[in-house]
Design an enzyme around this catalytic site. Structure first.
Site, PDB file in Angstrom:
ATOM      1  CB  THR A  32      -2.131  -5.551   5.899  1.00  8.39           C
ATOM      2  OG1 THR A  32      -1.980  -4.488   6.858  1.00  8.39           O
ATOM      3  CG2 THR A  32      -2.470  -4.958   4.544  1.00  8.39           C
ATOM      4  CG  HIS A 126     -14.266   2.351  -0.321  1.00  7.67           C
ATOM      5  ND1 HIS A 126     -12.913   2.461  -0.057  1.00  7.67           N
ATOM      6  CD2 HIS A 126     -14.712   3.624  -0.489  1.00  7.67           C
ATOM      7  CE1 HIS A 126     -12.567   3.742  -0.076  1.00  7.67           C
ATOM      8  NE2 HIS A 126     -13.637   4.455  -0.340  1.00  7.67           N
ATOM      9  CB  CYS A 134     -30.504  -8.488  -8.099  1.00  7.75           C
ATOM     10  SG  CYS A 134     -31.136  -8.292  -9.789  1.00  7.75           S
ATOM     11  CG  LEU A 219       4.075  -0.061  10.114  1.00  8.31           C
ATOM     12  CD1 LEU A 219       4.342  -0.444  11.560  1.00  8.31           C
ATOM     13  CD2 LEU A 219       4.067  -1.308   9.223  1.00  8.31           C
TER      14      LEU A 219
END
Length: 250
Positions: A32, A126, A134, A219
């Site tokens: 982000t 991930h 393929c 954060l």
């Protein structure tokens, strides 16, 4: 929110300076700061008709490849179309490696920015958005090719391509190597992860159990803050700038 003091930052800078092998777990907060929205907050088709987990799902891919690709491209269109660049956090990790440390990046992100910043040991837990391989013949296809076709098919065998992203319903193939790297490191550093998604969120706990020093820069507080000896609740880029000034790269 916990106030981060100069003493906290100095202790973390010293720990980083002393470590020879750092395992880094990075999450959405890392991306982000490069302007990439957290994909789970994306708007679009799946919020109206299906849940996110129903759309980004291996069963849906096999049942309706055209529907899957339409939804997948809508959900990730900003990442697919954007010209995003590594931020100060990505560059800080690459600089640590350039300074002679081993930095094993275990990332939950699929944007490829750790590679782009220059980190050489990156486990994309991930998967990645930037290519598709393929499933039939193993031919790789880059992002430009995927963008050119509504339902991308393999240029070699015409099999419909699945993106190289780990979908819901699929195993996380690199999770065991990630655990192994974490427990072997001198320092486990978590950057920008809320530690909500398993089994990846168990990695810091296993590292701590193995006696590895654990640090978190995020954060907001997480429900696993108790795992970490060193905590910084602030932006990653700004914190890395302060750590650099405190000699973490020396």
């Amino acid at each position: 929110m916990t106030t981060t003091t100069h003493e906290h930052l100095s202790a973390l800078a010293h720990t980083i300076q002393q470590a020879q092998h750092i395992a880094v777990l990075s999450g959405a907060g890392m991306s982000t700061e490069s302007g990439i929205p957290d994909f789970r907050s994306a708007n679009g088709l799946f919020t109206r008709d299906r849940s996110f987990a129903d759309v980004v799902n291996i069963d849906y891919f096999y049942a309706d490849p055209a529907g899957f690709w339409a939804a997948f491209k809508e959900i990730f269109k900003l990442k697919l179309a954007g010209n995003y660049e590594p931020n100060g956090g990505h560059r800080f990790l690459a600089e640590l490696e350039q300074g002679g440390k081993r930095v094993s990046v275990l990332t939950q992100n699929i944007d490829g920015l750790h590679h782009k910043a220059g980190s050489s040991e990156v486990l994309e837990l991930h998967g990645t958005l930037v290519k598709a391989t393929c499933l039939q013949c193993g031919t790789p296809h880059d992002l430009d090719y995927l963008q050119q076709h509504d339902v991308p098919q393999c240029r070699q065998c015409d099999e419909i391509l699945k993106p190289d992203v780990v979908l819901y319903g699929e195993a996380v193939p690199l999770v065991e190597p990630a655990f192994e790297l974490a427990v072997q490191a001198d320092l486990m550093l978590v950057l920008g992860s809320s530690l909500e998604v398993g089994p990846v969120n168990l990695i810091p706990r296993e590292a701590r159990r193995a006696g590895v020093t654990c640090a978190l820069i995020n954060l907001e507080p997480t429900h696993l803050d108790y795992v970490f000896e060193l905590l910084v609740h602030d932006r990653i880029g700004a914190t890395c700038d302060k750590l650099r000034a405190l000699g973490a790269l020396d």
